[in-house]
Design a protein around this motif. Structure first.
Motif, PDB file in Angstrom:
ATOM      1  N   ASP A 173      -6.641  18.990   7.792  1.00  0.00           N
ATOM      2  CA  ASP A 173      -6.864  19.878   9.072  1.00  0.00           C
ATOM      3  C   ASP A 173      -5.866  21.177   8.825  1.00  0.00           C
ATOM      4  N   SER A 174      -5.706  21.811  10.024  1.00  0.00           N
ATOM      5  CA  SER A 174      -4.875  23.068  10.058  1.00  0.00           C
ATOM      6  C   SER A 174      -3.415  22.798   9.930  1.00  0.00           C
ATOM      7  N   ILE A 175      -2.963  21.547  10.225  1.00  0.00           N
ATOM      8  CA  ILE A 175      -1.568  20.990   9.895  1.00  0.00           C
ATOM      9  C   ILE A 175      -1.252  20.929   8.262  1.00  0.00           C
ATOM     10  N   ASP A 176      -2.153  20.320   7.739  1.00  0.00           N
ATOM     11  CA  ASP A 176      -2.324  20.279   6.234  1.00  0.00           C
ATOM     12  C   ASP A 176      -1.970  21.674   5.528  1.00  0.00           C
ATOM     13  N   ARG A 177      -2.733  22.720   6.072  1.00  0.00           N
ATOM     14  CA  ARG A 177      -2.590  24.000   5.552  1.00  0.00           C
ATOM     15  C   ARG A 177      -1.288  24.677   5.886  1.00  0.00           C
ATOM     16  N   HIS A 178      -0.797  23.929   6.987  1.00  0.00           N
ATOM     17  CA  HIS A 178       0.560  24.701   7.593  1.00  0.00           C
ATOM     18  C   HIS A 178       1.681  23.959   6.688  1.00  0.00           C
ATOM     19  N   ILE A 179       1.621  22.847   6.337  1.00  0.00           N
ATOM     20  CA  ILE A 179       2.564  22.085   5.634  1.00  0.00           C
ATOM     21  C   ILE A 179       2.465  22.649   4.123  1.00  0.00           C
ATOM     22  N   ALA A 180       1.480  23.004   3.437  1.00  0.00           N
ATOM     23  CA  ALA A 180       1.294  23.163   2.327  1.00  0.00           C
ATOM     24  C   ALA A 180       2.050  24.778   2.049  1.00  0.00           C
ATOM     25  N   ARG A 181       1.783  25.469   3.235  1.00  0.00           N
ATOM     26  CA  ARG A 181       2.390  27.029   3.082  1.00  0.00           C
ATOM     27  C   ARG A 181       3.916  26.885   3.127  1.00  0.00           C
ATOM     28  N   TRP A 182       4.219  26.127   4.260  1.00  0.00           N
ATOM     29  CA  TRP A 182       5.762  25.990   4.129  1.00  0.00           C
ATOM     30  C   TRP A 182       6.464  25.052   3.047  1.00  0.00           C
ATOM     31  N   ARG A 183       5.686  24.104   2.338  1.00  0.00           N
ATOM     32  CA  ARG A 183       6.202  23.651   1.337  1.00  0.00           C
ATOM     33  C   ARG A 183       6.926  24.464   0.301  1.00  0.00           C
ATOM     34  N   GLY A 205       4.076  16.721   9.516  1.00  0.00           N
ATOM     35  CA  GLY A 205       2.928  16.596   9.883  1.00  0.00           C
ATOM     36  C   GLY A 205       2.869  15.876  11.171  1.00  0.00           C
ATOM     37  N   ALA A 206       3.380  14.770  11.295  1.00  0.00           N
ATOM     38  CA  ALA A 206       3.430  13.825  12.521  1.00  0.00           C
ATOM     39  C   ALA A 206       4.000  14.799  13.664  1.00  0.00           C
ATOM     40  N   VAL A 207       5.159  15.486  13.654  1.00  0.00           N
ATOM     41  CA  VAL A 207       5.695  16.132  14.748  1.00  0.00           C
ATOM     42  C   VAL A 207       4.858  17.480  15.099  1.00  0.00           C
ATOM     43  N   THR A 208       4.454  17.970  14.036  1.00  0.00           N
ATOM     44  CA  THR A 208       3.715  19.274  14.288  1.00  0.00           C
ATOM     45  C   THR A 208       2.240  18.979  15.023  1.00  0.00           C
ATOM     46  N   ARG A 209       1.529  17.854  14.605  1.00  0.00           N
ATOM     47  CA  ARG A 209       0.481  17.374  15.278  1.00  0.00           C
ATOM     48  C   ARG A 209       0.766  16.964  16.783  1.00  0.00           C
ATOM     49  N   MET A 210       2.000  16.147  16.934  1.00  0.00           N
ATOM     50  CA  MET A 210       2.196  15.756  18.401  1.00  0.00           C
ATOM     51  C   MET A 210       2.362  17.101  19.026  1.00  0.00           C
ATOM     52  N   GLN A 211       3.127  18.223  18.793  1.00  0.00           N
ATOM     53  CA  GLN A 211       3.312  19.158  19.563  1.00  0.00           C
ATOM     54  C   GLN A 211       1.755  20.031  19.703  1.00  0.00           C
ATOM     55  N   MET A 212       0.984  20.174  18.554  1.00  0.00           N
ATOM     56  CA  MET A 212      -0.329  20.777  18.769  1.00  0.00           C
ATOM     57  C   MET A 212      -0.837  19.976  19.811  1.00  0.00           C
ATOM     58  N   MET A 235       0.816  -1.188   0.046  1.00  0.00           N
ATOM     59  CA  MET A 235      -0.008  -0.121  -0.067  1.00  0.00           C
ATOM     60  C   MET A 235       0.923   1.290   0.227  1.00  0.00           C
ATOM     61  N   GLU A 236       0.604   2.155  -0.912  1.00  0.00           N
ATOM     62  CA  GLU A 236       1.608   3.236  -1.101  1.00  0.00           C
ATOM     63  C   GLU A 236       0.710   4.478  -0.161  1.00  0.00           C
ATOM     64  N   THR A 237       1.681   5.077   0.521  1.00  0.00           N
ATOM     65  CA  THR A 237       1.308   6.354   1.370  1.00  0.00           C
ATOM     66  C   THR A 237       1.344   7.440   0.578  1.00  0.00           C
ATOM     67  N   THR A 238       0.469   8.273   0.487  1.00  0.00           N
ATOM     68  CA  THR A 238       0.338   9.610  -0.274  1.00  0.00           C
ATOM     69  C   THR A 238       1.542  10.624   0.710  1.00  0.00           C
ATOM     70  N   ARG A 239       2.182  11.172  -0.071  1.00  0.00           N
ATOM     71  CA  ARG A 239       3.119  12.453   0.556  1.00  0.00           C
ATOM     72  C   ARG A 239       2.506  13.680   0.364  1.00  0.00           C
ATOM     73  N   GLU A 240       1.300  13.907   0.160  1.00  0.00           N
ATOM     74  CA  GLU A 240       0.506  15.284  -0.225  1.00  0.00           C
ATOM     75  C   GLU A 240      -0.500  15.320   0.713  1.00  0.00           C
ATOM     76  N   PRO A 293       6.646  16.270   4.296  1.00  0.00           N
ATOM     77  CA  PRO A 293       5.194  16.744   4.694  1.00  0.00           C
ATOM     78  C   PRO A 293       4.752  15.450   5.762  1.00  0.00           C
ATOM     79  N   VAL A 294       5.204  14.347   5.683  1.00  0.00           N
ATOM     80  CA  VAL A 294       4.897  13.260   6.653  1.00  0.00           C
ATOM     81  C   VAL A 294       5.445  13.574   7.875  1.00  0.00           C
ATOM     82  N   VAL A 295       6.699  13.775   8.000  1.00  0.00           N
ATOM     83  CA  VAL A 295       7.597  14.266   9.310  1.00  0.00           C
ATOM     84  C   VAL A 295       6.940  15.341   9.864  1.00  0.00           C
TER      85      VAL A 295
END
Length: 181
Positions: free
Chosen positions: A12-22, A34-41, A1-6, A30-32
């Motif tokens: 959620d708001s973290i996806d929008r954060h990642i889109a801005r910073w990319r 996303g995971a780290v920012t969500r844990m912090q949030m 199973m392939e994991t999407t990188r987008e 985006p996976v790293v």
């Protein structure tokens, strides 16, 4: 199973954060991120909920942390000031001031150690146990609500994955010690 990188559309708001910073950091994973920012949030969310619950009970975070540390020692809920300072990562002079305030409020007492009357023990009083107990149920309810979107198998999988990350982080240095509660 392939994991999407987008990020997923409408995420959620973290996806929008990642889109801005990319746009600014093209090699951002985006996976790293996303995971780290969500844990912090999520940690900030839980911390905010805990602080709000403590404020309703007129407790400060440092008061709760001392009560929690004493409660975690088990019956008879007592520790030396040195043990408390080390466990809390607090300077002994700061702890002395805080213990004075907790004793004045009736949450703790200081008693001579039975084995060495020159040493003192900090003892959790009934009022201190009640203050701690009044907060823990609400905190557990908040944590259960946070994980409610996951079924039991997903929660167990999350624990396994987080344990794996925590174990790796601990292997690089001293054990991680979560904030009480």
């Amino acid at each position: 199973m392939e994991t999407t990188r987008e990020p997923t559309p409408g995420g959620d708001s973290i996806d929008r954060h990642i889109a801005r910073w990319r746009r600014e950091v093209p090699d951002l994973d985006p996976v790293v991120e996303g995971a780290v920012t969500r844990m912090q949030m999520l940690v900030q969310y839980l911390q905010g909920r805990k602080e709000a619950g403590l404020a309703q009970r007129r407790l400060k975070m440092w008061e709760y942390e001392i009560l929690w540390r004493l409660r975690s020692a088990g019956e008879p809920y007592r520790m030396t000031p040195t043990q408390l300072a080390e466990g809390l990562g607090t300077h002994p002079a700061t702890l002395t001031n805080r213990l004075d305030r907790l004793a004045k409020s009736g949450y703790v007492t200081r008693e001579p150690a039975p084995e060495d009357r020159r040493s003192l023990l900090v003892v959790l009083t009934g009022k201190g146990r009640d203050a701690w107990a009044s907060t823990i149920g609400e905190q557990m309810a908040t944590e259960r609500a946070l994980l409610a979107p996951l079924d039991e198998a997903e929660r167990e999988q999350l624990v396994v994955l987080l344990r794996k990350i925590a174990s790796a982080a601990e292997s690089d240095g001293p054990p991680l010690m979560p904030s009480p509660g």
